[in-house]
Design a protein around this motif. Structure first.
Motif, PDB file in Angstrom:
ATOM      1  N   LEU A 289       0.521  -1.465  -0.090  1.00  0.00           N
ATOM      2  CA  LEU A 289       0.053  -0.055   0.171  1.00  0.00           C
ATOM      3  C   LEU A 289       0.849   1.235   0.141  1.00  0.00           C
ATOM      4  O   LEU A 289       0.352   2.321  -0.621  1.00  0.00           O
ATOM      5  N   SER A 290       2.108   1.024   0.453  1.00  0.00           N
ATOM      6  CA  SER A 290       2.954   2.295   0.502  1.00  0.00           C
ATOM      7  C   SER A 290       3.166   2.694  -0.854  1.00  0.00           C
ATOM      8  O   SER A 290       3.465   3.942  -0.995  1.00  0.00           O
ATOM      9  N   LEU A 291       3.151   2.236  -1.981  1.00  0.00           N
ATOM     10  CA  LEU A 291       3.227   2.463  -3.028  1.00  0.00           C
ATOM     11  C   LEU A 291       2.398   3.744  -3.639  1.00  0.00           C
ATOM     12  O   LEU A 291       2.960   4.445  -4.635  1.00  0.00           O
ATOM     13  N   PHE A 292       1.153   3.443  -3.008  1.00  0.00           N
ATOM     14  CA  PHE A 292       0.267   4.846  -3.380  1.00  0.00           C
ATOM     15  C   PHE A 292       0.673   5.859  -3.093  1.00  0.00           C
ATOM     16  O   PHE A 292      -0.012   7.040  -3.295  1.00  0.00           O
ATOM     17  N   SER A 293       1.636   6.097  -2.139  1.00  0.00           N
ATOM     18  CA  SER A 293       2.134   7.473  -1.689  1.00  0.00           C
ATOM     19  C   SER A 293       2.934   8.071  -2.625  1.00  0.00           C
ATOM     20  O   SER A 293       3.200   9.246  -2.641  1.00  0.00           O
ATOM     21  N   ARG A 294       3.360   7.392  -3.812  1.00  0.00           N
ATOM     22  CA  ARG A 294       4.192   7.906  -4.757  1.00  0.00           C
ATOM     23  C   ARG A 294       3.118   8.465  -6.014  1.00  0.00           C
ATOM     24  O   ARG A 294       2.435   7.698  -6.542  1.00  0.00           O
ATOM     25  N   ARG A 295       3.525   9.664  -6.119  1.00  0.00           N
ATOM     26  CA  ARG A 295       2.418  10.556  -7.216  1.00  0.00           C
ATOM     27  C   ARG A 295       2.847   9.903  -8.658  1.00  0.00           C
ATOM     28  O   ARG A 295       1.630   9.707  -9.240  1.00  0.00           O
ATOM     29  N   SER A 296       3.947   9.206  -8.990  1.00  0.00           N
ATOM     30  CA  SER A 296       4.028   8.754 -10.197  1.00  0.00           C
ATOM     31  C   SER A 296       3.137   7.444 -10.314  1.00  0.00           C
ATOM     32  O   SER A 296       2.788   7.098 -11.365  1.00  0.00           O
ATOM     33  N   PHE A 297       3.377   6.794  -9.193  1.00  0.00           N
ATOM     34  CA  PHE A 297       2.580   5.311  -9.221  1.00  0.00           C
ATOM     35  C   PHE A 297       1.030   5.768  -9.243  1.00  0.00           C
ATOM     36  O   PHE A 297       0.418   4.935 -10.164  1.00  0.00           O
ATOM     37  N   THR A 298       0.421   6.493  -8.421  1.00  0.00           N
ATOM     38  CA  THR A 298      -0.665   6.648  -8.209  1.00  0.00           C
ATOM     39  C   THR A 298      -1.586   7.526  -9.491  1.00  0.00           C
ATOM     40  O   THR A 298      -2.549   6.990 -10.059  1.00  0.00           O
ATOM     41  N   GLY A 299      -0.842   8.489  -9.730  1.00  0.00           N
ATOM     42  CA  GLY A 299      -1.233   9.030 -11.074  1.00  0.00           C
ATOM     43  C   GLY A 299      -1.078   8.470 -12.306  1.00  0.00           C
ATOM     44  O   GLY A 299      -1.918   8.349 -13.120  1.00  0.00           O
ATOM     45  N   GLY A 300       0.027   7.696 -12.463  1.00  0.00           N
ATOM     46  CA  GLY A 300       0.129   6.589 -13.585  1.00  0.00           C
ATOM     47  C   GLY A 300      -0.989   5.635 -13.661  1.00  0.00           C
ATOM     48  O   GLY A 300      -1.456   5.600 -14.730  1.00  0.00           O
ATOM     49  N   LEU A 301      -1.295   5.170 -12.819  1.00  0.00           N
ATOM     50  CA  LEU A 301      -2.229   4.105 -12.540  1.00  0.00           C
ATOM     51  C   LEU A 301      -3.697   4.735 -13.029  1.00  0.00           C
ATOM     52  O   LEU A 301      -4.508   4.246 -13.671  1.00  0.00           O
ATOM     53  N   GLY A 302      -3.899   5.943 -12.471  1.00  0.00           N
ATOM     54  CA  GLY A 302      -5.339   6.641 -13.160  1.00  0.00           C
ATOM     55  C   GLY A 302      -5.305   6.991 -14.549  1.00  0.00           C
ATOM     56  O   GLY A 302      -6.360   6.732 -14.990  1.00  0.00           O
ATOM     57  N   VAL A 303      -4.107   7.135 -14.930  1.00  0.00           N
ATOM     58  CA  VAL A 303      -4.140   7.398 -16.570  1.00  0.00           C
ATOM     59  C   VAL A 303      -4.124   6.234 -17.099  1.00  0.00           C
ATOM     60  O   VAL A 303      -4.904   6.047 -18.160  1.00  0.00           O
ATOM     61  N   GLN A 304      -3.769   5.156 -16.648  1.00  0.00           N
ATOM     62  CA  GLN A 304      -3.685   3.994 -17.360  1.00  0.00           C
ATOM     63  C   GLN A 304      -5.326   3.402 -17.070  1.00  0.00           C
ATOM     64  O   GLN A 304      -5.647   2.764 -18.354  1.00  0.00           O
TER      65      GLN A 304
END
Length: 527
Positions: A289-304
């Motif tokens: 779950l700590s991966l979601f604190s990274r903007r590149s990871f969370t924002g990238g998944l949203g765009v995906q």
């Protein structure tokens, strides 16, 4: 004398210590076979991507030959997608824990074997079981591709590699209908529809041999047991969410589809709570779950997710529009999409090699705007010319769409994984692929509202064909809207995402925060 081992197997290991190649820290020497290994990974990617769409063209022939019912045909198409989506997160985590090379080869072997089962199936029941098992095998194979790339290539090389990966994957999806049309209409060896599955056999066997020789093993440094509770809860939650989206339109949205969709929310909420407890106890969660604190990871998944949604809406409506609305043969329809494939590959190459290293996320935003412009142009042409539209006019809007999608799809995977530690590469890759699948399922489900609702009821083919251009034109602004939403969401991604660190440090290096244990890291991100 030699010891009979490959260069990857020879290493000095202290008693009780894991081999260095299994621990794969960012400071390990570069794998000398990584570029040859990449070919194996790309062949597996292309093979899976083609199989997602290749069956659609062959459905009438399969139904005629096997006597499959309408429900069985629906599951033949949807069952693969369902099994694939449900297994991606677990498949990625299995690679982290038990070895990415090992799980990849198991997936390739399973995919090859199940392709054989599908190709020789004598009944619709056997074909259906083989197809669902093929999706499950793909869920083991596909997440390892991104994670192996992530741990095998240095930061400065990944831009080129992810560009090639994105182009090959997209080319496979777009080439599926064309490959299916060529194999079915060519009636290879008089086998009818069966070569669409049997063509995987030589590719799979070669992939197993080459993968065994060329791939280097890697897994998480602190490998623990599989989070079985998390696996069961995530699978159940995704089942409740994805199954109604895949089957709802074909079945007319019965009550149980709405019940399952509603139930997916508390089940997935329970999954998140369970993963927090696993972390608090010092365990190894299925999803970090700590991966979601990274903007590149969370924002990238949203765009995906939005990218998958746009693809799910467009490609289903586009295929039906060309074949039913304009009367194109499957081969002609497939060939008309060739410019889209070629321009997507060109856009991906330019994006990763030239533009993203210099301009970062703005390249993806430009791609989203260009793709949206292509959809607006397509909507105008379709609405203006109706069924009298010419072939070149159907191809023209695919030029900006292909370029725009290429600018997005290639760097997106790199952005999602850019801040992911090596030991969690498989889990992150599984989440990335699951998000794409979920977006496509949602897009396909939305087609019921924005495309099929504009076709006359009663199943009259002539009446539906006459209304197809108008229904397709009505769909395209929604696709453009998804690209515009992706443009806006990309502001959540760091400005220089995909452009590398200014100080030259690898995004996967281990600064103080990454050196924390998982419970400490989660607590730090929570504050």
């Amino acid at each position: 004398m030699t010891d009979g081992k490959t260069p990857h197997d020879r290493t000095n290991v202290s008693i009780g210590q894991a081999p260095p190649d299994l621990r794969q820290s960012p400071r390990d020497p570069a794998d000398p076979f990584r570029w040859l290994a990449l070919i194996v990974l790309l062949v597996a990617t292309f093979m899976d991507a083609v199989d997602v769409t290749v069956v659609n063209i062959a459905v009438p022939h399969i139904q005629q030959d096997t006597g499959a019912s309408t429900t069985q045909i629906q599951w033949l198409v949807g069952g693969y997608a369902l099994a694939f989506a449900l297994g991606l997160i677990t498949g990625g985590r299995l690679g982290d824990l038990y070895g990415r090379k090992r799980v990849f080869l198991i997936g390739v072997a399973g995919f090859t074997l199940t392709s054989l089962v599908c190709g020789v199936a004598g009944s619709p029941e056997t074909l259906l079981v083989g197809r669902i098992a093929q999706g499950a095998a793909g869920a083991l194979m596909v997440p390892q591709v991104l994670s192996i790339i992530h741990v095998s290539f240095a930061r400065q090389e990944r831009g080129k590699v992810f560009g090639i990966f994105g182009a090959v994957g997209s080319l496979g999806v777009l080439a599926g209908p064309l490959v299916g049309a060529l194999l079915v209409e060519g009636d290879v060896f008089g086998l009818g529809w069966r070569p669409i599955f049997l063509v995987n056999l030589p590719l799979g066997v070669l992939g197993l041999i080459a993968g065994t020789m060329l791939l280097r093993e890697s897994k998480a440094e602190r490998a623990a047991g599989l989070d079985v509770g998390g696996m069961l809860l995530s699978t159940l939650g995704l089942l409740f969410l994805v199954l109604p989206l895949i089957q709802g339109r074909e079945l007319g949205w019965p009550v149980w589809t709405y019940v399952m969709l509603a139930a997916s929310v508390p089940v997935l909420g329970l999954f998140v709570a369970y993963e927090r407890r696993v972390v608090a106890r010092g365990g190894s969660p299925l999803v970090v779950l700590s991966l979601f604190s990274r903007r590149s990871f969370t924002g990238g998944l949203g765009v995906q997710l939005l990218f998958g949604l746009a693809s799910g809406v467009f490609f289903l409506a586009w295929t039906l529009y060309l074949q039913l609305g304009l009367g194109y043969s499957p081969l002609k329809a497939g060939l008309s999409g060739l410019p889209l494939s070629l321009l997507l590959m060109a856009g991906a190459g330019v994006s990763m090699q030239v533009l993203v290293p210099r301009f970062g996320r703005r390249v993806l935003q430009a791609g989203a705007l260009i793709a949206a412009a292509g959809m607006v142009l397509f909507a105008w042409l379709t609405g203006h010319y109706g069924a009298g539209i010419s072939l070149w006019q159907t191809v023209l809007p695919l030029v900006p769409m292909g370029i725009g999608m290429g600018l997005i799809v290639a760097p997106l995977a790199d952005i999602v994984l850019s801040e992911v530690p090596h030991q969690h590469a498989g889990s992150a890759s599984g989440l990335n692929n699951t998000t794409t699948q979920l977006g496509q399922a949602v897009g396909t489900a939305l087609s019921s509202v924005i495309f099929f609702n504009h076709l006359p009821g009663g199943g009259n083919p002539t009446a539906q064909a006459a209304r197809m251009p108008a229904a397709f034109a009505h769909t395209l602004p929604y696709v453009a809207g998804a690209f515009l939403a992706a443009f806006a969401l990309l502001y959540a991604v760091p400005r220089k995402a995909g452009a590398g660190n200014k100080d030259g440090e690898d995004g996967d290096s281990t600064p103080v925060k990454e050196a924390l244990t998982e419970p400490d890291r989660y607590a730090a991100s929570a504050h």
